[in-house]
Motif scaffolding. Structure first.
Motif, short mmCIF file in Angstrom:
data_model
loop_
_atom_site.label_atom_id
_atom_site.label_comp_id
_atom_site.label_asym_id
_atom_site.label_seq_id
_atom_site.Cartn_x
_atom_site.Cartn_y
_atom_site.Cartn_z
N LEU A 56 38.61 44.70 41.39
CA LEU A 56 39.25 44.82 40.33
C LEU A 56 38.79 46.03 39.67
N LEU A 57 37.64 46.78 39.96
CA LEU A 57 37.33 48.01 39.41
C LEU A 57 38.42 48.81 39.87
N ARG A 58 39.19 49.10 40.73
CA ARG A 58 40.29 49.66 41.06
C ARG A 58 41.30 49.41 40.30
N SER A 59 41.38 48.30 39.87
CA SER A 59 42.73 47.93 39.04
C SER A 59 42.41 48.40 37.58
N LEU A 60 40.95 48.43 37.10
CA LEU A 60 40.53 48.87 35.79
C LEU A 60 40.87 50.41 35.76
N ASP A 61 40.48 51.09 36.93
CA ASP A 61 40.37 52.51 36.90
C ASP A 61 42.15 53.06 36.69
N PHE A 62 43.02 52.29 37.57
CA PHE A 62 44.25 52.72 37.49
C PHE A 62 44.98 52.08 36.21
N GLY A 63 44.41 51.06 35.67
CA GLY A 63 45.23 50.70 34.08
C GLY A 63 44.69 51.64 33.03
N GLY B 252 17.17 48.87 36.71
CA GLY B 252 17.86 49.50 35.80
C GLY B 252 19.62 49.29 36.05
N LYS B 253 19.70 48.64 36.91
CA LYS B 253 21.36 48.59 37.13
C LYS B 253 21.85 47.58 35.97
N LEU B 254 23.14 47.45 35.85
CA LEU B 254 24.05 46.78 35.03
C LEU B 254 24.00 45.48 35.44
N LEU B 255 23.69 44.39 34.53
CA LEU B 255 23.86 43.18 34.84
C LEU B 255 24.76 42.64 33.69
N CYS B 256 26.05 42.19 34.40
CA CYS B 256 27.27 41.58 33.53
C CYS B 256 27.50 40.26 33.94
N ALA B 257 28.39 39.55 33.32
CA ALA B 257 29.33 38.35 33.56
C ALA B 257 29.88 38.62 34.61
N PRO B 258 30.38 37.85 35.71
CA PRO B 258 31.03 37.86 36.83
C PRO B 258 32.69 38.32 36.61
N PHE B 259 32.92 39.09 37.31
CA PHE B 259 34.60 39.51 37.52
C PHE B 259 35.41 38.33 37.37
N VAL B 260 36.48 38.10 36.68
CA VAL B 260 37.52 37.08 36.73
C VAL B 260 38.83 37.94 37.13
N ASP C 201 40.31 33.87 53.41
CA ASP C 201 40.12 35.05 53.83
C ASP C 201 40.12 35.99 52.44
N THR C 202 41.08 35.71 51.59
CA THR C 202 41.19 36.38 50.35
C THR C 202 40.13 36.19 49.43
N ILE C 203 39.98 35.15 49.27
CA ILE C 203 38.75 34.43 48.22
C ILE C 203 37.61 35.16 48.74
N GLU C 204 37.22 35.11 49.93
CA GLU C 204 35.92 35.85 50.55
C GLU C 204 36.09 37.40 50.00
N LEU C 205 36.91 37.95 50.31
CA LEU C 205 37.15 39.44 49.89
C LEU C 205 36.88 39.53 48.23
N LEU C 206 37.30 38.55 47.49
CA LEU C 206 37.08 38.65 46.06
C LEU C 206 35.87 38.41 45.72
N VAL C 207 35.23 37.36 46.29
CA VAL C 207 33.79 37.13 46.15
C VAL C 207 32.65 38.17 46.61
N ARG C 208 33.19 39.16 47.58
CA ARG C 208 32.33 40.20 48.07
C ARG C 208 32.57 41.27 46.92
N ASN C 209 33.52 41.07 46.13
CA ASN C 209 33.78 42.16 44.95
C ASN C 209 33.29 41.84 43.69
N GLY C 210 32.65 40.61 43.68
CA GLY C 210 32.01 40.16 42.17
C GLY C 210 32.85 39.32 41.61
N VAL C 211 33.81 38.72 42.11
CA VAL C 211 34.78 37.62 41.36
C VAL C 211 34.17 36.16 41.49
#
Length: 418
Positions: free
Chosen positions: A324-331, A47-55, A103-113
């Motif tokens: 990116l969810l943090r950026s969305l929240d701030f925005g 029942g969780k949300l399936l969506c397109a990957p983050f960009v 290292d940075t790409i790995e961080l982004l991938v872990r967060n759905g990018v």
């Protein structure tokens, strides 16, 4: 490679869905009448949300993880950040850049990018940052999509041999032409740089992404030049204006005229909420400007706009965590977009809108025939994911799992006030 996912929620849909992936593509997406038992070998979305990957549409990977090297940005201004980066640039070499970027790409991938546009500073005769990023783009293409922007940090026309370096970068393989008109020495040079950027995009058949009017000055109006050149050269959807923070200082009368041009031009916009609210308004006492472009108004006008992080632990922004969810929240907070209608499709700002900006929409999204790439979020819809800042539980790229985590669980009992 085949995959089946059951009991998944899709954005803007009330029913549960079953999705099948074959040969790396979505082969079938069907509604379920109710919850079904998970077949052997399938994935139960629960029942969780399936969506397109983050960009991630705007980040500086060549500068990531360099904050404080050799000095910290103490004033918090954009211009001191550029000074601190100029001190770090002589220390750049391929191994240094590779380590930090990976290292940075790995961080982004872990967060759905799964898709990234990165700027690479070409105000450097060696072009080591751009060349390293282009090499990594090609090496990692089976794992992540990377677009590289040839970005003239110190000015296209004001930096010695800036034009020569730009053409060298484009011939080497940069995907996108960049610019920074407000940092050119004069307004005339800024205007000329915008015409030049569009000309280079046509010559080399590349996209455009300009750091445009990233300043509090209400008289910085290079956006109108960029939009006009994009319109007259019929490049609108291939052109992006990043930041445009001066728009927050424009008066409404001017904006009413400007928006007609922006709408007609068809250009894209990227806002970087956490970084812009940190860097802008530094010369204000009170009242202080938010320093973020008019995201709400752009969106209401039907103009494509998306959110990005911009930096992760670099001379301009010493925080950042790849979420990116943090950026969305701030925005949404900063832009006064806190009505339920804003929440209902909030994820557009870090998914579909960003894909349009990168011009990848033809092979992006949850549709049959498109690449079987998606993320599974801890929530049921845009609103619940945003409110809970839900974890990315699963990331699948063309039918292959590239990241998976268990949902957070609280195991202690109920708290009782004594």
């Amino acid at each position: 490679m085949s995959m089946k996912i059951v009991n998944a929620r899709l954005r803007q849909k009330s029913q549960l869905h079953t999705l099948e992936i074959s040969a790396g593509l979505f082969s079938q997406i069907s509604e379920q009448d109710s919850v079904i038992a998970c077949p052997e070998g399938a994935i139960d979305a629960g029942g969780k949300l399936l969506c397109a990957p983050f960009v991630e549409p705007h980040i500086h990977l060549d500068a990531a993880l360099t904050a404080g090297e050799p000095h910290w940005n103490q004033s918090g201004t954009l211009f001191e950040g550029i000074e601190r980066w100029s001190e770090r640039k002589p220390m750049l070499h391929e191994a240094d850049i590779r380590r930090r970027v990976l290292d940075t790409i790995e961080l982004l991938v872990r967060n759905g990018v799964q898709h990234i546009r990165t700027h690479a500073d070409i105000s450097d005769p060696s072009l080591v940052g751009l060349k390293t990023l282009c090499a990594l783009r090609d090496e990692l293409k089976e794992k992540i999509d990377l677009q590289v922007v040839a970005f003239p940090q110190d000015g296209l026309l004001s930096f010695p041999n800036g034009m020569q370096l730009m053409e060298e970068a484009l011939e080497f393989g940069a995907d996108v032409v960049g610019g920074i008109p407000h940092f050119e020495y004069t307004r005339e040079l800024g205007v000329e740089s915008m015409k030049t950027v569009i000309g280079l995009a046509k010559k080399y058949d590349r996209l455009v992404d300009v750091h445009c009017d990233e300043i509090d000055d209400p008289n910085s109006r290079f956006l109108e030049v960029l939009a006009c050149e994009a319109l007259f050269n019929e490049l609108g959807s291939h052109v992006t204006a990043s930041h445009t923070t001066a728009m927050h200082s424009y008066d409404n009368a001017y904006c009413s005229k400007l928006f007609r041009l922006l709408k007609n031009s068809g250009i894209n916009f990227i806002a970087c909420p956490t970084e812009s609210i940190h860097l802008q308004g530094r010369f204000d006492t009170y009242p202080k400007r938010r320093g973020l472009t008019r995201v709400k108004e752009l969106r209401e006008a039907g103009i494509n706009v998306c959110f990005a992080e911009d930096s992760i632990f670099d001379p301009w922004y010493s925080l950042g965590n790849g979420k990116l969810l943090r950026s969305l929240d701030f925005g949404l907070h900063i832009c006064h977009m806190m009505g339920y209608r804003d929440f209902e499709n909030a994820l557009d700002l870090i998914t579909d809108n960003s894909a349009r900006t990168l011009n990848i929409q033809d092979h992006y999204g949850i549709e049959t025939g498109k690449p079987g790439s998606f993320i599974l979020l801890d929530g049921e819809d845009d609103y619940s994911v945003l409110r809970k800042q839900g974890d990315v539980l699963l990331s699948v790229r063309q039918g292959e799992i590239i990241m998976q985590r268990e949902p957070s669980r609280v195991t202690s009992g109920r708290y009782v006030l004594a």
